[in-house]
Design a protein around this motif. Structure first.
Motif, PDB file in Angstrom:
ATOM      1  N   ILE A 126       9.106 -11.294  -7.910  1.00 24.96           N
ATOM      2  CA  ILE A 126       8.827 -10.202  -6.976  1.00 24.96           C
ATOM      3  C   ILE A 126       9.648  -8.972  -7.337  1.00 24.96           C
ATOM      4  O   ILE A 126       9.136  -7.849  -7.384  1.00 24.96           O
ATOM      5  CB  ILE A 126       9.117 -10.645  -5.535  1.00 24.96           C
ATOM      6  CG1 ILE A 126       8.106 -11.706  -5.089  1.00 24.96           C
ATOM      7  CG2 ILE A 126       9.087  -9.451  -4.582  1.00 24.96           C
ATOM      8  CD1 ILE A 126       8.390 -12.279  -3.724  1.00 24.96           C
ATOM      9  N   PHE A 136      10.049  -5.912  -1.050  1.00 25.36           N
ATOM     10  CA  PHE A 136       8.677  -6.267  -0.653  1.00 25.36           C
ATOM     11  C   PHE A 136       8.318  -5.558   0.653  1.00 25.36           C
ATOM     12  O   PHE A 136       7.216  -5.017   0.789  1.00 25.36           O
ATOM     13  CB  PHE A 136       8.540  -7.776  -0.471  1.00 25.36           C
ATOM     14  CG  PHE A 136       7.136  -8.207  -0.132  1.00 25.36           C
ATOM     15  CD1 PHE A 136       6.210  -8.435  -1.135  1.00 25.36           C
ATOM     16  CD2 PHE A 136       6.745  -8.363   1.193  1.00 25.36           C
ATOM     17  CE1 PHE A 136       4.910  -8.809  -0.821  1.00 25.36           C
ATOM     18  CE2 PHE A 136       5.443  -8.739   1.512  1.00 25.36           C
ATOM     19  CZ  PHE A 136       4.524  -8.958   0.498  1.00 25.36           C
ATOM     20  N   ASN A 144       5.385  -2.831   0.401  1.00 31.92           N
ATOM     21  CA  ASN A 144       4.090  -3.373   0.796  1.00 31.92           C
ATOM     22  C   ASN A 144       3.804  -3.346   2.291  1.00 31.92           C
ATOM     23  O   ASN A 144       2.642  -3.435   2.691  1.00 31.92           O
ATOM     24  CB  ASN A 144       3.970  -4.825   0.310  1.00 31.92           C
ATOM     25  CG  ASN A 144       3.873  -4.902  -1.197  1.00 31.92           C
ATOM     26  OD1 ASN A 144       2.839  -4.625  -1.779  1.00 31.92           O
ATOM     27  ND2 ASN A 144       4.976  -5.264  -1.836  1.00 31.92           N
ATOM     28  N   LEU A 190       8.685  -4.893  -8.140  1.00 33.62           N
ATOM     29  CA  LEU A 190       8.924  -3.970  -7.034  1.00 33.62           C
ATOM     30  C   LEU A 190      10.201  -3.150  -7.164  1.00 33.62           C
ATOM     31  O   LEU A 190      10.337  -2.124  -6.497  1.00 33.62           O
ATOM     32  CB  LEU A 190       8.952  -4.751  -5.711  1.00 33.62           C
ATOM     33  CG  LEU A 190       7.647  -5.467  -5.341  1.00 33.62           C
ATOM     34  CD1 LEU A 190       7.808  -6.212  -4.020  1.00 33.62           C
ATOM     35  CD2 LEU A 190       6.492  -4.484  -5.244  1.00 33.62           C
TER      36      LEU A 190
END
Length: 294
Positions: free
Chosen positions: A220, A189, A193, A224
């Motif tokens: 998640i 993450f 991001n 990803l």
């Protein structure tokens, strides 16, 4: 330990603003998470004592330094659990539901820690822990679905990014162990991001082990993580032996990423080693099993 500390510290601050001085936690998990919670609550205790001494302008000798520093992975040796960890004080109490526990590093004698051994499966243990939390006003520690835990693991991504800036070698792939899912979810993450880097995130799972499928961490990771590599239990154990011969002690899940890398050996790769909590006696057994020499 990062995830546990981040979650428990924020919970403790919430409790403190409500006028409560202690944070009591119940969890259903493995020994590593329990140790992470113990060390995290111990650090919180030290911080509170330091704040009290500063506010009162009183010099105070704090308890012995913990085996691990805040923000770093827990590193446990056989002697640490028998000496340096004891005596200590937690800022609260930990109740642990388990269906088995490593007798070499026994948690049952630790002050402030209650171990409830069951014959139940992990899902039933979790349900019992949740019920205990509701009935006794404890906080339930959910390692799979708490965003604060993932935020703590995200700091690993930040450190990787900072270290890569200082390297002249090009890195394209990052191998990360996919065990409980918190580490790979937090790191991926951050990378995708926040830092918005273009590294290929490769998760490594053991084909012989079961994984939680319907959790925030797994959701998640599903979006990803760029690739999943499957390795066998034998491959991981042999990797532990190889790492030990290179003076890198690693527990089973800690060696997952390197085992995945050895399968295809992609160039320009970074491998994340995540845990060293393995008794030396267990490591010797692995070396005997695969005829490795220490």
């Amino acid at each position: 330990m990062r995830g546990a500390y981040n979650m428990l510290y924020r919970l403790f601050e919430k409790k403190r603003y409500q006028g409560q001085a202690y944070l009591n936690v119940v969890l259903a998990s493995n020994q590593n998470i329990a140790l992470a919670c113990i060390e995290s609550l111990k650090i919180i205790y030290q911080q509170q004592k330091l704040l009290e001494s500063l506010s009162n302008n009183v010099s105070e000798i704090l308890q012995e330094e913990t085996p691990t520093e805040q923000g770093y992975s827990t590193e446990i040796t056989e002697n640490i659990l028998k000496s340096r960890v004891r005596p200590f004080q937690l800022q609260g109490e930990i109740v642990l539901y388990v269906n088995n526990i490593n007798c070499d590093n026994d948690l049952m004698d630790f002050p402030g820690v209650r171990v409830i051994q069951t014959n139940a499966d992990p899902e039933t243990n979790s349900q019992m822990a949740i019920q205990f939390a509701e009935e006794n006003n404890f906080e339930y520690f959910d390692q799979y679905n708490d965003l604060e835990i993932l935020g703590g693991f995200g700091t690993v991504g930040f450190e990787i990014e900072e270290q890569l800036k200082q390297l002249s070698n090009k890195v394209e792939n990052i191998y990360i162990p996919f065990a409980a899912g918190g580490v790979i979810a937090g790191v991926s993450f951050y990378m995708k991001n926040i830092s918005k880097t273009n590294y290929k995130i490769i998760g490594v799972k053991c084909v012989d082990h079961d994984y939680e499928s319907e959790t925030i961490s797994s959701s998640i990771s599903q979006y990803l993580v760029d690739e999943i590599v499957m390795v066998s239990e034998e491959e991981v154990e042999k990797t532990q032996c190889l790492l030990a011969s290179l003076n890198q002690i690693s527990e089973f899940y800690g060696a997952l990423a390197y085992a995945g890398y050895l399968k295809y050996k992609l160039k320009h790769s970074l491998i994340l080693l995540t845990g060293k909590n393995i008794p030396i006696s267990a490591l010797h057994k692995l070396h005997d099993k695969y005829n490795y020499k220490l």
